[in-house]
Enzyme design. Structure first.
Site, PDB file in Angstrom:
ATOM      1  N   HIS A 162      24.733  82.120  -0.414  1.00  0.00           N
ATOM      2  CA  HIS A 162      25.204  83.410   0.109  1.00  0.00           C
ATOM      3  C   HIS A 162      25.124  84.500  -0.956  1.00  0.00           C
ATOM      4  O   HIS A 162      24.540  85.571  -0.720  1.00  0.00           O
ATOM      5  CB  HIS A 162      26.645  83.260   0.601  1.00  0.00           C
ATOM      6  CG  HIS A 162      27.214  84.520   1.170  1.00  0.00           C
ATOM      7  ND1 HIS A 162      27.118  84.853   2.493  1.00  0.00           N
ATOM      8  CD2 HIS A 162      27.897  85.534   0.580  1.00  0.00           C
ATOM      9  CE1 HIS A 162      27.704  86.016   2.716  1.00  0.00           C
ATOM     10  NE2 HIS A 162      28.185  86.459   1.559  1.00  0.00           N
ATOM     11  N   GLU A 163      25.684  84.218  -2.110  1.00  0.00           N
ATOM     12  CA  GLU A 163      25.716  85.233  -3.176  1.00  0.00           C
ATOM     13  C   GLU A 163      24.327  85.492  -3.742  1.00  0.00           C
ATOM     14  O   GLU A 163      24.021  86.613  -4.156  1.00  0.00           O
ATOM     15  CB  GLU A 163      26.683  84.803  -4.286  1.00  0.00           C
ATOM     16  CG  GLU A 163      28.125  84.629  -3.836  1.00  0.00           C
ATOM     17  CD  GLU A 163      28.716  85.877  -3.196  1.00  0.00           C
ATOM     18  OE1 GLU A 163      28.251  87.003  -3.512  1.00  0.00           O
ATOM     19  OE2 GLU A 163      29.636  85.749  -2.368  1.00  0.00           O
ATOM     20  N   HIS A 210      22.664  88.242  -1.752  1.00  0.00           N
ATOM     21  CA  HIS A 210      23.076  89.569  -2.232  1.00  0.00           C
ATOM     22  C   HIS A 210      22.365  89.910  -3.545  1.00  0.00           C
ATOM     23  O   HIS A 210      21.837  91.014  -3.721  1.00  0.00           O
ATOM     24  CB  HIS A 210      24.591  89.591  -2.484  1.00  0.00           C
ATOM     25  CG  HIS A 210      25.428  89.479  -1.251  1.00  0.00           C
ATOM     26  ND1 HIS A 210      25.231  90.227  -0.119  1.00  0.00           N
ATOM     27  CD2 HIS A 210      26.516  88.696  -0.982  1.00  0.00           C
ATOM     28  CE1 HIS A 210      26.143  89.927   0.797  1.00  0.00           C
ATOM     29  NE2 HIS A 210      26.930  88.994   0.294  1.00  0.00           N
TER      30      HIS A 210
END
Length: 395
Positions: free
Chosen positions: A25-26, A29
């Site tokens: 997920h990170e 980003h």
């Protein structure tokens, strides 16, 4: 020794699976932010005290926190790890141009900020599709017809009629009261109306037949049960459908969409009153599920199964769990709740409708407080669900 092994299995599988999903997920980003020229200060897996940290050539600090319940990418101008606001206000066009030149996130065009925020959930979904595709390539899809399998017993419940009669896992039920039993469905059909009546059950064990006497008990729904599960197929009886690379990706996408649709339907049913929220799980529930998955994988197979085979089954089982959890993380983060990615995207949508003018800082601050309260309440509710499932006596 067994207690320590269980603790290590449950804790280790939980940390591994959650860390992979959070990293995915990170990293979404992070990669899109770097692609769009955004200045990044920190990439963290976990919160709290820093256990390990290092800096890369671009000056980004990579670190692992002591509390493995999430992670974050902190941009150079973030006032906090949730990117709720910039450290300093930008009040003039000149200051805005200078901040953009420095790569400060909150000064970036709306399109860049939206892409960076949406990249986290999007990457979760891409990971799930690829993980399910890899599993489909390696394992295929079982299409075995249960009715083609003899009534071979998989498990025998403790203190059940089957256990009292001496039935064992691996036994094949051949007939009941002289009537042939060809599969597990026929076994259930013959047992269902026989609560409290002794049955003459012929079984096959180790190539020979013997007769046992069993008296089914009555279940809560009124049907009779022996206390067994099945059927248990042999490897030679299983039918596996194999996939090519493109078919596997299609299967991965179908699995991912299926989980999204099922989750959305469940949430809609909660708000409409058709379902309760007792299936919502928190960290304790994830720990329990990941531990059970790991324990089942390590104990699967026969006594001849090698350590390598068990570790392979463990890796595939945890990959499947990570894929499922990644879909959930992506879905939840898209909910329009301030402090989540979906909340940021909601603010950006309002900003676009207002002609590029964001909501006043005071309104955003109150929205973030409300979002934090909602998420805290949801966390407590999910934790209570976990406790009541793990300890049924607690109500």
């Amino acid at each position: 020794m067994d207690v320590l092994q269980n603790i290590l299995t449950y804790a280790g599988s939980f940390v591994l699976v959650l860390s992979v999903v959070v990293f995915v997920h990170e990293f979404g980003h992070f990669q899109v932010a770097r692609w769009r020229g955004v200045a990044i200060d920190t990439f963290s897996i976990g919160f709290g005290k820093t256990l390990v940290s290092w800096r890369d050539k671009q000056g980004v600090e990579w670190k692992i926190g002591a509390l493995p319940l999430g992670g974050y990418v902190k941009f150079a101008d973030d006032a906090d790890a949730m990117s709720t606001a910039p450290r300093e206000k930008i009040e003039t066009p000149e200051a805005l141009a200078a901040a953009r030149a420095k790569g400060l996130f909150h000064a970036q065009p709306l399109s860049t900020r939206s892409m960076v925020v949406a990249a986290g959930p999007f990457t979760n979904f891409v990971f799930s599709i690829l993980a399910f595709a890899l599993l489909a390539l390696i394992m295929g899809r079982e299409t075995t017809d249960p009715n083609s399998i003899p009534a071979r017993i998989a498990t025998v419940a403790a203190n059940s009629a089957a256990q009292s009669a001496g039935l064992q896992p691996g036994d094949v039920i051949v007939s009941i009261d002289g009537v042939t039993v060809r599969n597990f469905s026929e076994l259930q059909a013959q047992v269902a109306p026989a609560a409290g009546r002794e049955l003459a059950v012929v079984i096959e064990r180790d190539g020979s037949q013997q007769q046992l006497q069993m008296t089914p008990t009555r279940a809560d729904n009124g049907r009779a049960i022996l206390g067994v599960s099945g059927p248990l197929p042999l490897e030679s009886e299983r039918v596996i459908e194999r996939f090519g690379p493109l078919e596997a990706i299609g299967q991965g996408a179908a699995n991912t969409w299926g989980i999204i649709a099922q989750t959305g339907e469940y949430i809609g049913a909660i708000f409409s009153g058709r379902e309760s929220g007792d299936q919502i799980a928190g960290p304790l529930g994830i720990i329990n599920v990941s531990g059970q998955v790991a324990s089942s994988a390590l104990s699967a197979g026969s006594d001849d199964t090698t350590i390598g085979d068990r570790l392979g089954m463990l890796a595939l089982s945890l990959l499947n769990l990570a894929a499922v959890l990644s879909v959930a993380v992506g879905f939840v983060n898209l909910l329009p709740i301030p402090i989540l990615d979906g909340g940021h995207l909601l603010f950006y949508g309002i900003e676009a409708l207002r002609g590029g003018k964001p909501l006043p800082p005071s309104a955003q601050e109150w929205a973030y407080r409300a979002g934090f309260a909602v998420m805290a309440s949801l966390f407590l509710f999910a934790t209570w669900n976990d406790i009541t499932r793990l300890f049924p006596g607690v109500q």
